[in-house]
Design a protein around this motif. Structure first.
Motif, PDB file in Angstrom:
ATOM      1  N   GLN A   6       3.393 -36.223 -89.185  1.00  0.00           N
ATOM      2  CA  GLN A   6       4.384 -37.066 -89.836  1.00  0.00           C
ATOM      3  C   GLN A   6       5.020 -37.923 -88.746  1.00  0.00           C
ATOM      4  OE1 GLN A   6       7.782 -34.998 -91.482  1.00  0.00           O
ATOM      5  NE2 GLN A   6       7.917 -36.465 -93.172  1.00  0.00           N
ATOM      6  N   PRO A   9      10.726 -38.489 -89.643  1.00  0.00           N
ATOM      7  CA  PRO A   9      11.277 -37.785 -90.801  1.00  0.00           C
ATOM      8  C   PRO A   9      11.309 -38.684 -92.036  1.00  0.00           C
ATOM      9  CG  PRO A   9      12.611 -37.354 -88.863  1.00  0.00           C
ATOM     10  CD  PRO A   9      11.630 -38.429 -88.488  1.00  0.00           C
ATOM     11  N   GLY A  10      10.876 -38.154 -93.159  1.00  0.00           N
ATOM     12  CA  GLY A  10      10.892 -38.883 -94.412  1.00  0.00           C
ATOM     13  C   GLY A  10       9.675 -39.758 -94.657  1.00  0.00           C
ATOM     14  N   GLU A  11       8.840 -39.966 -93.639  1.00  0.00           N
ATOM     15  CA  GLU A  11       7.635 -40.776 -93.814  1.00  0.00           C
ATOM     16  C   GLU A  11       6.492 -39.920 -94.346  1.00  0.00           C
ATOM     17  OE1 GLU A  11       6.461 -43.248 -90.563  1.00  0.00           O
ATOM     18  OE2 GLU A  11       8.509 -43.933 -90.187  1.00  0.00           O
ATOM     19  N   ASP A  12       5.461 -40.577 -94.848  1.00  0.00           N
ATOM     20  CA  ASP A  12       4.295 -39.877 -95.359  1.00  0.00           C
ATOM     21  C   ASP A  12       3.526 -39.218 -94.226  1.00  0.00           C
ATOM     22  OD1 ASP A  12       4.823 -40.626 -97.969  1.00  0.00           O
ATOM     23  OD2 ASP A  12       3.549 -42.411 -97.864  1.00  0.00           O
TER      24      ASP A  12
END
Length: 164
Positions: A6, A9-12
């Motif tokens: 990843q 944080p929060g990304e695919d």
């Protein structure tokens, strides 16, 4: 072994990327050893010993004690050197501590069987003073903790019972 990553944080997640490694099931742990780069530690299914690897390098045997569960991993400074500390429970139930230079595993890893037996896997952390702390559940089911003593190297204090 398959690895997903990843970028932030929060990304695919990207991947998976496949690698020809043979970790024993349930033994892999990862530690960020450089910005954005992880080193993986596991018990090798073929040799039965501890091993380390990071993308772009060859796997390295760490000899030592094989873990039946993931290694507890911690990166810290010891005597001014950037080090990785590993902890596990060996097949006889004793807690074991290992240490070596961060991203220089081929220079050698040092392993120490501790006089304390445990259930499950030990845990590693640093306290507010930056000392290495190792916690475990004793064979009697009671939690215990030992801290790095002041001075050179990584010597642990005696084990203290928690909640007594």
């Amino acid at each position: 072994m398959l690895v997903w990553s990843q970028p932030a944080p929060g990304e695919d997640f990207t991947g998976p990327r496949g690698f020809s490694l043979r970790p024993a099931p349930g033994t892999v742990a990862a530690l960020e050893t450089a910005p954005g780069r992880a080193t993986f530690f596991w018990t090798d299914a073929g040799s039965g010993g501890a091993a380390a690897w990071r993308a772009g390098d060859w796997p390295v045997s760490l000899d030592g004690t094989p873990a039946e569960r993931p290694y507890a991993v911690l990166r810290t400074s010891l005597d001014g050197y950037d080090c990785v500390v590993l902890a596990c429970r060996d097949k006889d139930g004793a807690a074991v501590l290992g240490m070596g230079a961060t991203e220089n595993e081929s220079a050698g890893f040092w392993w120490y069987a501790l006089a304390e037996s445990c259930q499950g896997s030990p845990a590693l952390a640093r306290d507010g003073r930056g000392r290495v702390v190792m916690a475990l559940i004793g064979t009697d089911g009671r939690p215990r903790v030992a801290r790095q003593e002041d001075g050179d190297g990584l010597t642990l204090t005696r084990w203290d019972l928690l909640g007594s």
